[in-house]
Design an enzyme around this catalytic site. Structure first.
Site, short mmCIF file in Angstrom:
data_model
loop_
_atom_site.label_atom_id
_atom_site.label_comp_id
_atom_site.label_asym_id
_atom_site.label_seq_id
_atom_site.Cartn_x
_atom_site.Cartn_y
_atom_site.Cartn_z
N ASP A 123 -5.73 -1.32 16.00
CA ASP A 123 -6.09 -2.54 15.28
C ASP A 123 -6.35 -3.67 16.29
O ASP A 123 -5.85 -3.63 17.41
CB ASP A 123 -4.95 -2.99 14.35
N1 URA Z 1 -0.82 1.92 13.31
C1 URA Z 1 -1.18 0.68 12.94
O1 URA Z 1 -0.74 0.17 11.91
N2 URA Z 1 -2.01 -0.01 13.76
C2 URA Z 1 -2.49 0.50 14.92
O2 URA Z 1 -3.24 -0.20 15.62
C3 URA Z 1 -2.11 1.79 15.28
C4 URA Z 1 -1.27 2.48 14.46
#
Ligand code: URA
Length: 233
Positions: free
Chosen positions: A101
């Site tokens: 993310d």
């Molecule tokens: N899980 C999440 O919620 N975000 C990420 O970036 C990776 C794994």
């Protein structure tokens, strides 16, 4: 390989720009100017563009320390992209091996080897990813014991039909812990903690399989993987 194709493989030139520089006489093969874009480049020939020696790249495997506010996407958008942090020719040919993310930091692998990418990300391979999680609310005592059990058994996430695969949780303090998961569902870690009534404030990926984020890297820096890291998948 044709000379114009060789140029697109070894530089950031498009096919039409490659043709232009060849027609202009900027390219030499074994010391001679070659203006024929279809001329064959064979093994052992030395190609130079404006005096710079060009060499075919093999497959590339990199690790990037992704900072926050950088997006794992190939399309330009609101944020700087992971690709923008990498100063290599033909960087757009590198694919991200398991996105993070925009606000998540840490280890991102990138490659132009599609089969290797598949080996790392295929759900069948169940490759473990380790995340350092900072929670908004302390998780301790009975609540922690229940969370460890729930994660181990698998949780039903909103809108999904299958429970998550067994995941391991070890808290280091009441709000900071390590989580190992072997899947890569959308916002998976954040949704897992939301499912137990908590909230992820910060998320950092430390490892994918046996490949650890290099402690020598600063946020935004990358390096090529070592042969043993590539072979570990
Ligand atoms: N899980 C999440 O919620 N975000 C990420 O970036 C990776 C794994």
């Amino acid at each position: 390989m044709r000379l114009d194709k060789f140029l697109t493989e070894t530089t950031d030139l498009s096919r039409s720009d490659a043709k232009k520089v060849v027609h202009r006489g900027d390219v030499t093969v074994d010391g001679e100017v070659v203006k024929n874009t279809a001329s064959a480049v064979k093994d052992g020939m030395r190609v130079e563009w404006n005096g710079e020696h060009l060499e075919l790249m093999g497959l590339r495997y990199l690790m990037l320390y992704k900072p926050a506010n950088v997006e794992c996407t190939s399309k330009p958008g609101l944020y700087e992209r992971a690709h923008d942090l990498i100063d290599l020719p033909n960087v757009e040919r590198l694919s991200i091996v398991g996105r993070l993310d925009v606000d998540t930091t840490g280890l991102v692998l990138m490659t132009d080897d599609g089969q290797w990418n598949h080996r790392v990300t295929s759900p069948k391979k169940a490759c473990a990813k380790r995340y350092r999680v900072t929670l908004a609310r302390p998780l301790e005592g009975d609540e922690l014991a229940r969370a460890v059990e729930d994660f181990d058994h698998g949780l039903m996430l909103d809108g999904e039909e299958k429970p998550t695969r067994p995941a391991r949780l070890e808290m280091e303090t009441a709000t900071v812990g390590l989580l190992w998961i072997t899947e890569g569902r959308y916002h998976q870690v954040k949704r897992m903690f939301a499912a137990i009534g908590n909230h992820v404030e910060a998320l950092h990926r430390e490892a994918i399989g046996d490949v650890e984020l290099d402690p020598e890297l600063e946020p935004g820096e990358c390096r090529f993987l070592r042969p043993e890291e590539i072979a570990s998948f």
